[in-house]
Write a protein that holds these residues in place. Sequence first.
Motif, PDB file in Angstrom:
ATOM      1  N   VAL A 289      -2.706  64.727 -51.419  1.00 27.00           N
ATOM      2  CA  VAL A 289      -3.163  63.470 -51.998  1.00 27.00           C
ATOM      3  C   VAL A 289      -3.183  62.415 -50.906  1.00 27.00           C
ATOM      4  O   VAL A 289      -2.170  62.196 -50.230  1.00 27.00           O
ATOM      5  N   GLN A 290      -4.319  61.795 -50.747  1.00 26.10           N
ATOM      6  CA  GLN A 290      -4.430  60.733 -49.750  1.00 26.10           C
ATOM      7  C   GLN A 290      -5.188  59.557 -50.326  1.00 26.10           C
ATOM      8  O   GLN A 290      -6.144  59.735 -51.093  1.00 26.10           O
ATOM      9  N   LEU A 291      -4.748  58.374 -49.945  1.00 25.43           N
ATOM     10  CA  LEU A 291      -5.448  57.154 -50.296  1.00 25.43           C
ATOM     11  C   LEU A 291      -5.672  56.364 -49.013  1.00 25.43           C
ATOM     12  O   LEU A 291      -4.754  56.226 -48.206  1.00 25.43           O
ATOM     13  N   GLN A 292      -6.871  55.866 -48.849  1.00 32.17           N
ATOM     14  CA  GLN A 292      -7.238  55.124 -47.649  1.00 32.17           C
ATOM     15  C   GLN A 292      -7.765  53.758 -48.073  1.00 32.17           C
ATOM     16  O   GLN A 292      -8.860  53.656 -48.614  1.00 32.17           O
ATOM     17  N   ALA A 293      -6.972  52.732 -47.798  1.00 32.95           N
ATOM     18  CA  ALA A 293      -7.398  51.369 -48.112  1.00 32.95           C
ATOM     19  C   ALA A 293      -8.110  50.778 -46.903  1.00 32.95           C
ATOM     20  O   ALA A 293      -7.705  50.998 -45.761  1.00 32.95           O
ATOM     21  N   SER A 294      -9.153  50.017 -47.165  1.00 33.54           N
ATOM     22  CA  SER A 294      -9.918  49.380 -46.088  1.00 33.54           C
ATOM     23  C   SER A 294     -10.578  48.123 -46.618  1.00 33.54           C
ATOM     24  O   SER A 294     -10.579  47.860 -47.828  1.00 33.54           O
ATOM     25  N   GLY A 295     -11.152  47.350 -45.702  1.00 31.92           N
ATOM     26  CA  GLY A 295     -11.908  46.175 -46.086  1.00 31.92           C
ATOM     27  C   GLY A 295     -11.213  44.846 -45.840  1.00 31.92           C
ATOM     28  O   GLY A 295     -11.774  43.795 -46.100  1.00 31.92           O
ATOM     29  N   GLY A 296      -9.982  44.899 -45.368  1.00 33.99           N
ATOM     30  CA  GLY A 296      -9.270  43.670 -45.077  1.00 33.99           C
ATOM     31  C   GLY A 296      -9.846  42.962 -43.861  1.00 33.99           C
ATOM     32  O   GLY A 296     -10.703  43.487 -43.151  1.00 33.99           O
ATOM     33  N   GLY A 297      -9.351  41.754 -43.634  1.00 33.62           N
ATOM     34  CA  GLY A 297      -9.823  40.994 -42.492  1.00 33.62           C
ATOM     35  C   GLY A 297      -9.407  39.546 -42.587  1.00 33.62           C
ATOM     36  O   GLY A 297      -8.597  39.165 -43.439  1.00 33.62           O
ATOM     37  N   LEU A 298      -9.976  38.761 -41.712  1.00 33.34           N
ATOM     38  CA  LEU A 298      -9.721  37.319 -41.677  1.00 33.34           C
ATOM     39  C   LEU A 298     -10.850  36.598 -42.399  1.00 33.34           C
ATOM     40  O   LEU A 298     -12.034  36.835 -42.107  1.00 33.34           O
ATOM     41  N   VAL A 299     -10.497  35.742 -43.323  1.00 28.53           N
ATOM     42  CA  VAL A 299     -11.501  35.015 -44.091  1.00 28.53           C
ATOM     43  C   VAL A 299     -11.029  33.579 -44.275  1.00 28.53           C
ATOM     44  O   VAL A 299      -9.820  33.318 -44.344  1.00 28.53           O
ATOM     45  N   GLN A 300     -11.974  32.675 -44.361  1.00 32.88           N
ATOM     46  CA  GLN A 300     -11.624  31.278 -44.572  1.00 32.88           C
ATOM     47  C   GLN A 300     -11.292  31.026 -46.031  1.00 32.88           C
ATOM     48  O   GLN A 300     -11.758  31.750 -46.925  1.00 32.88           O
ATOM     49  N   PRO A 301     -10.491  30.001 -46.320  1.00 25.94           N
ATOM     50  CA  PRO A 301     -10.208  29.649 -47.712  1.00 25.94           C
ATOM     51  C   PRO A 301     -11.497  29.442 -48.496  1.00 25.94           C
ATOM     52  O   PRO A 301     -12.456  28.833 -48.000  1.00 25.94           O
ATOM     53  N   GLY A 302     -11.508  29.980 -49.695  1.00 28.35           N
ATOM     54  CA  GLY A 302     -12.701  29.937 -50.525  1.00 28.35           C
ATOM     55  C   GLY A 302     -13.628  31.117 -50.328  1.00 28.35           C
ATOM     56  O   GLY A 302     -14.595  31.276 -51.083  1.00 28.35           O
ATOM     57  N   GLY A 303     -13.352  31.928 -49.346  1.00 32.94           N
ATOM     58  CA  GLY A 303     -14.203  33.069 -49.048  1.00 32.94           C
ATOM     59  C   GLY A 303     -13.898  34.274 -49.921  1.00 32.94           C
ATOM     60  O   GLY A 303     -13.051  34.221 -50.813  1.00 32.94           O
ATOM     61  N   SER A 304     -14.602  35.365 -49.632  1.00 32.16           N
ATOM     62  CA  SER A 304     -14.481  36.595 -50.424  1.00 32.16           C
ATOM     63  C   SER A 304     -14.312  37.805 -49.517  1.00 32.16           C
ATOM     64  O   SER A 304     -14.764  37.808 -48.366  1.00 32.16           O
ATOM     65  N   LEU A 305     -13.668  38.811 -50.065  1.00 31.57           N
ATOM     66  CA  LEU A 305     -13.557  40.116 -49.427  1.00 31.57           C
ATOM     67  C   LEU A 305     -13.615  41.177 -50.516  1.00 31.57           C
ATOM     68  O   LEU A 305     -13.221  40.918 -51.655  1.00 31.57           O
ATOM     69  N   ARG A 306     -14.076  42.357 -50.140  1.00 29.37           N
ATOM     70  CA  ARG A 306     -14.000  43.500 -51.051  1.00 29.37           C
ATOM     71  C   ARG A 306     -13.204  44.604 -50.375  1.00 29.37           C
ATOM     72  O   ARG A 306     -13.592  45.119 -49.328  1.00 29.37           O
ATOM     73  N   LEU A 307     -12.096  44.955 -50.999  1.00 31.10           N
ATOM     74  CA  LEU A 307     -11.279  46.057 -50.521  1.00 31.10           C
ATOM     75  C   LEU A 307     -11.733  47.353 -51.181  1.00 31.10           C
ATOM     76  O   LEU A 307     -12.173  47.351 -52.330  1.00 31.10           O
ATOM     77  N   SER A 308     -11.592  48.433 -50.440  1.00 33.48           N
ATOM     78  CA  SER A 308     -11.902  49.758 -50.962  1.00 33.48           C
ATOM     79  C   SER A 308     -10.679  50.650 -50.847  1.00 33.48           C
ATOM     80  O   SER A 308      -9.909  50.529 -49.895  1.00 33.48           O
ATOM     81  N   CYS A 309     -10.520  51.531 -51.795  1.00 33.58           N
ATOM     82  CA  CYS A 309      -9.473  52.536 -51.772  1.00 33.58           C
ATOM     83  C   CYS A 309     -10.132  53.883 -52.005  1.00 33.58           C
ATOM     84  O   CYS A 309     -10.513  54.208 -53.135  1.00 33.58           O
TER      85      CYS A 309
ATOM     86  N   ASP B 131      -3.027  34.236 -50.773  1.00 35.06           N
ATOM     87  CA  ASP B 131      -3.471  35.625 -50.918  1.00 35.06           C
ATOM     88  C   ASP B 131      -3.256  36.432 -49.642  1.00 35.06           C
ATOM     89  O   ASP B 131      -3.526  37.644 -49.626  1.00 35.06           O
ATOM     90  N   THR B 132      -2.807  35.778 -48.590  1.00 33.27           N
ATOM     91  CA  THR B 132      -2.548  36.476 -47.333  1.00 33.27           C
ATOM     92  C   THR B 132      -1.426  37.489 -47.511  1.00 33.27           C
ATOM     93  O   THR B 132      -0.327  37.139 -47.933  1.00 33.27           O
ATOM     94  N   ALA B 133      -1.719  38.738 -47.204  1.00 42.67           N
ATOM     95  CA  ALA B 133      -0.751  39.818 -47.380  1.00 42.67           C
ATOM     96  C   ALA B 133      -1.375  41.123 -46.917  1.00 42.67           C
ATOM     97  O   ALA B 133      -2.586  41.196 -46.692  1.00 42.67           O
ATOM     98  N   ALA B 134      -0.533  42.139 -46.809  1.00 45.54           N
ATOM     99  CA  ALA B 134      -1.030  43.499 -46.669  1.00 45.54           C
ATOM    100  C   ALA B 134      -1.281  44.041 -48.072  1.00 45.54           C
ATOM    101  O   ALA B 134      -0.418  43.903 -48.946  1.00 45.54           O
ATOM    102  N   TYR B 135      -2.442  44.610 -48.280  1.00 44.86           N
ATOM    103  CA  TYR B 135      -2.829  45.116 -49.592  1.00 44.86           C
ATOM    104  C   TYR B 135      -2.784  46.640 -49.577  1.00 44.86           C
ATOM    105  O   TYR B 135      -3.284  47.277 -48.641  1.00 44.86           O
ATOM    106  N   TYR B 136      -2.206  47.194 -50.651  1.00 44.57           N
ATOM    107  CA  TYR B 136      -2.025  48.629 -50.766  1.00 44.57           C
ATOM    108  C   TYR B 136      -2.615  49.129 -52.078  1.00 44.57           C
ATOM    109  O   TYR B 136      -2.558  48.425 -53.093  1.00 44.57           O
ATOM    110  N   CYS B 137      -3.128  50.357 -52.069  1.00 43.75           N
ATOM    111  CA  CYS B 137      -3.516  51.000 -53.321  1.00 43.75           C
ATOM    112  C   CYS B 137      -2.580  52.189 -53.568  1.00 43.75           C
ATOM    113  O   CYS B 137      -2.022  52.759 -52.622  1.00 43.75           O
ATOM    114  N   ALA B 138      -2.439  52.529 -54.838  1.00 44.29           N
ATOM    115  CA  ALA B 138      -1.499  53.577 -55.213  1.00 44.29           C
ATOM    116  C   ALA B 138      -1.944  54.228 -56.517  1.00 44.29           C
ATOM    117  O   ALA B 138      -2.690  53.618 -57.304  1.00 44.29           O
ATOM    118  N   THR B 139      -1.474  55.450 -56.753  1.00 45.11           N
ATOM    119  CA  THR B 139      -1.860  56.187 -57.948  1.00 45.11           C
ATOM    120  C   THR B 139      -0.741  56.209 -58.979  1.00 45.11           C
ATOM    121  O   THR B 139       0.451  56.202 -58.643  1.00 45.11           O
TER     122      THR B 139
END
Length: 124
Positions: free
Chosen positions: A1-21, A89-97
């Motif tokens: 079983v593997q999960l791979q989170a991606s899509g993080g980065g630096l964004v300005q306040p008010g901006g958007s990001l989409r994370l993938s797992c 919202d600044t943090a490390a984001y993780y996905c889990a099952t």
Amino acid sequence: VQLQASGGGLVQPGGSLRLSCAVSGFTLDSYAIGWFRQAPGKEREGVSCTSSSDGNTYYADSVKGRFTISRDNAKNTVYLQMNNLGPEDTAAYYCATALRCGSVWYYPYEYDYWGQGTQVTVSS
């Protein structure tokens, strides 16, 4: 079983990001997936959960109306669309099952397998 989170980065306040797992080693449509985040010096916090059985989704109060969780079972991928981001919202984001999004879906110990984190930094 593997999960791979991606899509993080630096964004300005008010901006958007989409994370993938991206998941492998199991069939996504049989499991719930949760997103968590952890800022330095703070406990891991449940952000959202998507249930496999009934299609329900759950959100922490702090992200309701700004974040949207979705899943593409055909691609074995779960997404977290994050809009109107703020420094809190600044943090490390993780996905889990988990087998399901239970009544305490926001507790990390409800989850069995974890991916590595992807860093989200909101700063001007």
